[in-house]
Design a protein around this motif. Structure first.
Motif, short mmCIF file in Angstrom:
data_model
loop_
_atom_site.label_atom_id
_atom_site.label_comp_id
_atom_site.label_asym_id
_atom_site.label_seq_id
_atom_site.Cartn_x
_atom_site.Cartn_y
_atom_site.Cartn_z
N ILE A 1 9.23 -53.18 18.82
CA ILE A 1 8.07 -52.83 17.99
C ILE A 1 7.90 -51.31 17.93
N HIS A 2 8.10 -50.63 19.06
CA HIS A 2 8.04 -49.16 19.06
C HIS A 2 9.07 -48.57 18.10
N GLU A 3 10.25 -49.17 18.04
CA GLU A 3 11.30 -48.67 17.16
C GLU A 3 11.00 -48.96 15.69
N ILE A 4 10.39 -50.11 15.42
CA ILE A 4 10.13 -50.50 14.04
C ILE A 4 8.99 -49.70 13.42
N LEU A 5 7.93 -49.44 14.20
CA LEU A 5 6.77 -48.72 13.66
C LEU A 5 7.07 -47.22 13.64
N PRO A 6 7.12 -46.62 12.47
CA PRO A 6 7.49 -45.20 12.39
C PRO A 6 6.38 -44.29 12.89
N VAL A 7 6.81 -43.15 13.40
CA VAL A 7 5.89 -42.10 13.83
C VAL A 7 5.98 -40.97 12.81
N VAL A 8 4.85 -40.58 12.25
CA VAL A 8 4.82 -39.49 11.29
C VAL A 8 3.73 -38.51 11.70
N SER A 9 3.79 -37.35 11.09
CA SER A 9 2.75 -36.35 11.32
C SER A 9 1.55 -36.67 10.42
N TYR A 10 0.38 -36.39 10.91
CA TYR A 10 -0.84 -36.68 10.16
C TYR A 10 -0.86 -35.93 8.83
N LYS A 11 -0.33 -34.71 8.82
CA LYS A 11 -0.39 -33.91 7.59
C LYS A 11 0.54 -34.45 6.51
N VAL B 1 -0.75 -39.28 2.68
CA VAL B 1 -1.51 -39.13 1.45
C VAL B 1 -2.79 -39.95 1.62
N ASP B 2 -3.93 -39.35 1.42
CA ASP B 2 -5.24 -40.00 1.55
C ASP B 2 -5.43 -40.65 2.93
N PRO B 3 -5.34 -39.84 4.00
CA PRO B 3 -5.47 -40.40 5.35
C PRO B 3 -6.94 -40.61 5.74
N PRO B 4 -7.19 -41.50 6.70
CA PRO B 4 -8.56 -41.68 7.19
C PRO B 4 -8.98 -40.49 8.05
N ASP B 5 -10.26 -40.40 8.35
CA ASP B 5 -10.77 -39.27 9.12
C ASP B 5 -10.54 -39.42 10.62
N CYS C 1 -9.63 -44.85 19.38
CA CYS C 1 -10.32 -43.88 20.24
C CYS C 1 -11.51 -43.21 19.55
N LEU C 2 -11.63 -43.38 18.25
CA LEU C 2 -12.72 -42.83 17.43
C LEU C 2 -12.71 -41.30 17.36
N ASN C 3 -11.63 -40.67 17.80
CA ASN C 3 -11.50 -39.22 17.66
C ASN C 3 -10.96 -38.90 16.26
N GLU C 4 -11.36 -37.74 15.76
CA GLU C 4 -10.86 -37.32 14.45
C GLU C 4 -9.39 -36.92 14.56
N PHE C 5 -8.67 -37.17 13.48
CA PHE C 5 -7.27 -36.77 13.43
C PHE C 5 -7.18 -35.26 13.20
N GLU C 6 -6.15 -34.66 13.76
CA GLU C 6 -5.83 -33.26 13.51
C GLU C 6 -4.47 -33.21 12.83
N GLU C 7 -4.18 -32.13 12.16
CA GLU C 7 -2.93 -32.05 11.39
C GLU C 7 -1.69 -32.14 12.26
#
Length: 143
Positions: free
Chosen positions: A57-67, A70-74, A79-85
């Motif tokens: 599952i770790h291999e299948i789910l891709p890891v990308v940068s927040y920046k 397109v149209d990301p959530p806040d 954890c309810l923390n805001e995303f940073e770039e």
């Protein structure tokens, strides 16, 4: 012929509660002792099947940068923390929910295979066959 009049039902249930509390403390002490001497697997055995599925599952789910989104959530729903770039995130294929990589990885480590927000399975139906084949192959190789 029963308890004396001075013992009420309340006292009896309180006595049982205290006895169970003592047993719980003894269990924790034994567990801590086994961890201290390195026999944690004796207390908490890990099955290879769940470990293999977690890796896949770790291999299948891709890891990308927040920046890159397109149209990301806040914020992250775990954890309810805001995303940073600069945050590494995982976007689920089925439901497109977005989480911090560490938050979702901890969720997966608890042998969860569904989205923590909507409970949609991580593995899309069209990829389920390939997932099962890889899981069987890694399980057979471990034997």
């Amino acid at each position: 012929m029963g308890f004396p009049v001075c013992y009420s039902d309340f006292m009896f249930s309180k006595l049982i509660f205290h006895i169970l509390s003592v047993f719980s403390i003894i269990r924790k002490l034994i567990s801590t002792f086994f961890r201290f001497i390195g026999l944690q697997d004796f207390i908490e055995p890990h099955t290879s099947g769940s470990h293999n599925s977690t890796q896949i599952i770790h291999e299948i789910l891709p890891v990308v940068s927040y920046k890159e989104l397109v149209d990301p959530p806040d914020n992250c729903a775990v954890c309810l923390n805001e995303f940073e770039e600069v945050d590494e995130i995982r976007r689920l294929a089925n439901c497109t929910h977005v989480f911090h990589r560490g938050c979702l990885d901890r969720w997966i480590e608890y042998d969860q295979k569904t989205c923590p927000l909507c409970r949609t399975p991580f593995i899309p139906h069209d990829m389920q066959g390939a997932f099962d084949e890889r899981l069987w192959a890694t399980s057979a190789a471990a034997l």
